[in-house]
Design a protein around this motif. Structure first.
Motif, PDB file in Angstrom:
ATOM      1  N   SER A  73       0.809  -1.213   0.000  1.00 38.59           N
ATOM      2  CA  SER A  73       0.000   0.000   0.000  1.00 38.59           C
ATOM      3  C   SER A  73       0.846   1.268   0.000  1.00 38.59           C
ATOM      4  O   SER A  73       0.462   2.281  -0.584  1.00 38.59           O
ATOM      5  N   GLY A  74       1.980   1.250   0.689  1.00 37.29           N
ATOM      6  CA  GLY A  74       2.724   2.472   0.944  1.00 37.29           C
ATOM      7  C   GLY A  74       2.203   3.140   2.211  1.00 37.29           C
ATOM      8  O   GLY A  74       1.324   2.613   2.896  1.00 37.29           O
ATOM      9  N   GLU A  75       2.737   4.308   2.529  1.00 36.24           N
ATOM     10  CA  GLU A  75       2.370   5.008   3.754  1.00 36.24           C
ATOM     11  C   GLU A  75       1.899   6.434   3.475  1.00 36.24           C
ATOM     12  O   GLU A  75       2.249   7.014   2.445  1.00 36.24           O
ATOM     13  N   ILE A  76       1.111   6.968   4.399  1.00 38.55           N
ATOM     14  CA  ILE A  76       0.704   8.366   4.334  1.00 38.55           C
ATOM     15  C   ILE A  76       0.837   9.012   5.708  1.00 38.55           C
ATOM     16  O   ILE A  76       0.863   8.321   6.734  1.00 38.55           O
ATOM     17  N   PHE A  77       0.911  10.335   5.714  1.00 39.53           N
ATOM     18  CA  PHE A  77       0.851  11.126   6.932  1.00 39.53           C
ATOM     19  C   PHE A  77      -0.535  11.760   6.997  1.00 39.53           C
ATOM     20  O   PHE A  77      -0.976  12.404   6.033  1.00 39.53           O
ATOM     21  N   ILE A  78      -1.215  11.573   8.120  1.00 39.06           N
ATOM     22  CA  ILE A  78      -2.580  12.086   8.283  1.00 39.06           C
ATOM     23  C   ILE A  78      -2.559  13.281   9.230  1.00 39.06           C
ATOM     24  O   ILE A  78      -1.926  13.242  10.288  1.00 39.06           O
ATOM     25  N   THR A  79      -3.261  14.340   8.853  1.00 42.37           N
ATOM     26  CA  THR A  79      -3.347  15.545   9.675  1.00 42.37           C
ATOM     27  C   THR A  79      -4.785  16.051   9.672  1.00 42.37           C
ATOM     28  O   THR A  79      -5.623  15.594   8.882  1.00 42.37           O
ATOM     29  N   LYS A  80      -5.054  17.026  10.530  1.00 45.74           N
ATOM     30  CA  LYS A  80      -6.313  17.742  10.428  1.00 45.74           C
ATOM     31  C   LYS A  80      -6.267  18.631   9.184  1.00 45.74           C
ATOM     32  O   LYS A  80      -5.194  19.025   8.724  1.00 45.74           O
ATOM     33  N   LYS A  81      -7.440  18.974   8.669  1.00 47.06           N
ATOM     34  CA  LYS A  81      -7.486  19.755   7.435  1.00 47.06           C
ATOM     35  C   LYS A  81      -6.905  21.156   7.597  1.00 47.06           C
ATOM     36  O   LYS A  81      -6.397  21.729   6.638  1.00 47.06           O
ATOM     37  N   ASP A  82      -6.975  21.698   8.806  1.00 53.95           N
ATOM     38  CA  ASP A  82      -6.441  23.043   9.022  1.00 53.95           C
ATOM     39  C   ASP A  82      -4.990  23.029   9.498  1.00 53.95           C
ATOM     40  O   ASP A  82      -4.433  24.060   9.881  1.00 53.95           O
ATOM     41  N   SER A  83      -4.350  21.857   9.457  1.00 53.67           N
ATOM     42  CA  SER A  83      -2.983  21.728   9.937  1.00 53.67           C
ATOM     43  C   SER A  83      -1.994  22.402   8.982  1.00 53.67           C
ATOM     44  O   SER A  83      -2.152  22.344   7.759  1.00 53.67           O
ATOM     45  N   PRO A  84      -0.950  23.024   9.530  1.00 55.40           N
ATOM     46  CA  PRO A  84       0.096  23.598   8.679  1.00 55.40           C
ATOM     47  C   PRO A  84       1.068  22.545   8.155  1.00 55.40           C
ATOM     48  O   PRO A  84       1.963  22.850   7.356  1.00 55.40           O
ATOM     49  N   ILE A  85       0.923  21.307   8.592  1.00 49.54           N
ATOM     50  CA  ILE A  85       1.831  20.234   8.182  1.00 49.54           C
ATOM     51  C   ILE A  85       1.430  19.719   6.801  1.00 49.54           C
ATOM     52  O   ILE A  85       0.388  19.079   6.642  1.00 49.54           O
ATOM     53  N   LYS A  86       2.256  20.008   5.815  1.00 49.14           N
ATOM     54  CA  LYS A  86       1.979  19.609   4.438  1.00 49.14           C
ATOM     55  C   LYS A  86       3.119  18.783   3.831  1.00 49.14           C
ATOM     56  O   LYS A  86       2.991  18.272   2.713  1.00 49.14           O
TER      57      LYS A  86
ATOM     58  N   GLU B  25      -6.045  10.462  19.160  1.00 46.36           N
ATOM     59  CA  GLU B  25      -5.010  11.391  19.631  1.00 46.36           C
ATOM     60  C   GLU B  25      -4.904  12.597  18.694  1.00 46.36           C
ATOM     61  O   GLU B  25      -4.725  13.733  19.149  1.00 46.36           O
ATOM     62  N   LEU B  26      -5.027  12.366  17.399  1.00 45.79           N
ATOM     63  CA  LEU B  26      -4.975  13.457  16.430  1.00 45.79           C
ATOM     64  C   LEU B  26      -6.179  14.384  16.593  1.00 45.79           C
ATOM     65  O   LEU B  26      -6.034  15.616  16.621  1.00 45.79           O
TER      66      LEU B  26
ATOM     67  N   ASP C 254       0.301  15.755  16.387  1.00 44.10           N
ATOM     68  CA  ASP C 254       0.112  16.690  15.284  1.00 44.10           C
ATOM     69  C   ASP C 254      -0.140  15.995  13.950  1.00 44.10           C
ATOM     70  O   ASP C 254      -0.715  16.584  13.037  1.00 44.10           O
ATOM     71  N   ALA C 255       0.298  14.762  13.852  1.00 46.74           N
ATOM     72  CA  ALA C 255       0.110  13.985  12.630  1.00 46.74           C
ATOM     73  C   ALA C 255       0.210  12.507  12.979  1.00 46.74           C
ATOM     74  O   ALA C 255       0.743  12.131  14.029  1.00 46.74           O
TER      75      ALA C 255
ATOM     76  N   GLN D  11     -13.250  10.643   9.031  1.00 48.06           N
ATOM     77  CA  GLN D  11     -13.095  11.712  10.007  1.00 48.06           C
ATOM     78  C   GLN D  11     -12.838  13.079   9.360  1.00 48.06           C
ATOM     79  O   GLN D  11     -12.534  14.037  10.063  1.00 48.06           O
ATOM     80  N   ASP D  12     -12.969  13.152   8.043  1.00 50.09           N
ATOM     81  CA  ASP D  12     -12.763  14.404   7.306  1.00 50.09           C
ATOM     82  C   ASP D  12     -11.384  14.998   7.610  1.00 50.09           C
ATOM     83  O   ASP D  12     -11.247  16.161   8.015  1.00 50.09           O
ATOM     84  N   LEU D  13     -10.361  14.192   7.395  1.00 52.98           N
ATOM     85  CA  LEU D  13      -8.982  14.593   7.665  1.00 52.98           C
ATOM     86  C   LEU D  13      -8.217  14.788   6.366  1.00 52.98           C
ATOM     87  O   LEU D  13      -8.686  14.416   5.283  1.00 52.98           O
ATOM     88  N   ALA D  14      -7.032  15.359   6.465  1.00 50.06           N
ATOM     89  CA  ALA D  14      -6.161  15.562   5.307  1.00 50.06           C
ATOM     90  C   ALA D  14      -5.010  14.557   5.348  1.00 50.06           C
ATOM     91  O   ALA D  14      -4.757  13.925   6.382  1.00 50.06           O
ATOM     92  N   HIS D  15      -4.301  14.401   4.236  1.00 51.87           N
ATOM     93  CA  HIS D  15      -3.146  13.507   4.217  1.00 51.87           C
ATOM     94  C   HIS D  15      -2.201  13.892   3.087  1.00 51.87           C
ATOM     95  O   HIS D  15      -2.592  14.583   2.139  1.00 51.87           O
ATOM     96  N   PHE D  16      -0.955  13.435   3.206  1.00 56.88           N
ATOM     97  CA  PHE D  16      -0.020  13.510   2.086  1.00 56.88           C
ATOM     98  C   PHE D  16       0.825  12.237   2.080  1.00 56.88           C
ATOM     99  O   PHE D  16       1.063  11.619   3.120  1.00 56.88           O
ATOM    100  N   ASP D  17       1.248  11.830   0.889  1.00 52.67           N
ATOM    101  CA  ASP D  17       1.996  10.582   0.740  1.00 52.67           C
ATOM    102  C   ASP D  17       3.388  10.702   1.336  1.00 52.67           C
ATOM    103  O   ASP D  17       4.007  11.770   1.332  1.00 52.67           O
TER     104      ASP D  17
END
Length: 264
Positions: A125-138, A185-186, A192-193, A208-214
């Motif tokens: 599958s690979g991995e992703i980093f999950i954050t809240k949508k308003d997170s500055p972590i991109k 926890e997130l 934070d991620a 959970q309506d969250l954001a992510h990046f690969d």
């Protein structure tokens, strides 16, 4: 695609609920078979990792790995019994011969190969980093000074430490037993991620309506069935997996359980 992602999201929501209730931390057994006279195949898993393994509202095991394990057992003439335990205890269960095999979204890393044997890989599958949508972590660089959640004993825990070393990024790693607990926890701003397998993570992001990046770093090993060292089952299971790949059965399970983003 929307229909399939919604189904995965439902699985993720269920896993999150069960994680909150502590459902994945106990040892439990469920069986699938036609007769008590069948040979028994003991399988270990950590049922908090939808869409690979979780429980439905009735408490039954469901998921990609569960269907694959049942297929393996049927092909080899076994009755399957499933032992639910914490992920970081699965290798020990194999070493102590408490289970015959493990299907739990487990990556066949070189470190794990020192302690257990693996089948051929059946999914990556690979991995992703999950954050809240308003997170500055991109991006990875944005993790500097942050807290990253990972599952205890997972490939992502190893990967997070490797990223700190290779990329020179200073962040805190918080390891918990269950993937559902990481999402809690997130949502509660205690991490934070979250760093997670992509197949499982995509379900959580939609539910959970969250954001992510690969994860842009080197891909991790694929998932494989784990066995005690020297197990005679390895060759038999490899034959079943090869036949499932050739017949389209493996693709059928991927189409059923995994997002089209992962199976295209």
């Amino acid at each position: 695609m929307k229909k399939k992602n919604t189904f995965i999201a439902m699985c993720a929501s269920l896993a999150l609920f069960l994680g909150a209730c502590g459902g994945g931390g106990s040892e439990d057994q469920s069986s699938s078979g036609s007769s008590s006279e069948d040979k028994v195949l003991e399988m270990g898993t950590s049922a908090d990792f939808a869409p690979f393994e979780s429980r439905n509202p009735q408490g039954d095991f469901i998921g990609f790995d569960i269907d694959l394990a049942n297929h393996i057992a049927d092909e080899l003439g076994y009755e399957l019994k499933i032992n639910d335990m914490k992920f970081d205890g699965l290798i020990g269960a194999l070493q102590n011969n408490r289970v015959d095999m493990v299907l739990s979204g487990m990556s066949a890393t070189e470190e794990r190969k020192k302690n257990v044997d693996f089948s051929i890989e059946y999914n990556h599958s690979g991995e992703i980093f999950i954050t809240k949508k308003d997170s500055p972590i991109k991006s990875l660089e944005d993790l500097e000074g942050k807290t990253l959640g990972v599952q205890l004993g997972s490939i992502q825990e190893e990967g997070a430490n490797q990223i700190k070393t290779d990329e020179g990024i200073n962040f805190e790693i918080k390891a918990l037993d269950e993937s559902g607990a990481l999402i809690q926890e997130l949502l509660s701003n205690r991490v934070d991620a979250v760093y997670m397998d992509k197949a499982a993570g995509l379900g959580y992001t939609e539910a959970q309506d969250l954001a992510h990046f690969d994860d842009p770093t080197t891909s991790s090993p694929g998932m494989a069935v784990a066995f005690p060292k020297g197990s005679e089952l390895v060759d038999d299971v490899n034959k079943v997996l090869e036949e499932a790949e050739a017949s389209g059965k493996l693709q059928e399970l991927k189409d059923k359980w995994l997002s089209e983003e992962l199976t295209d």
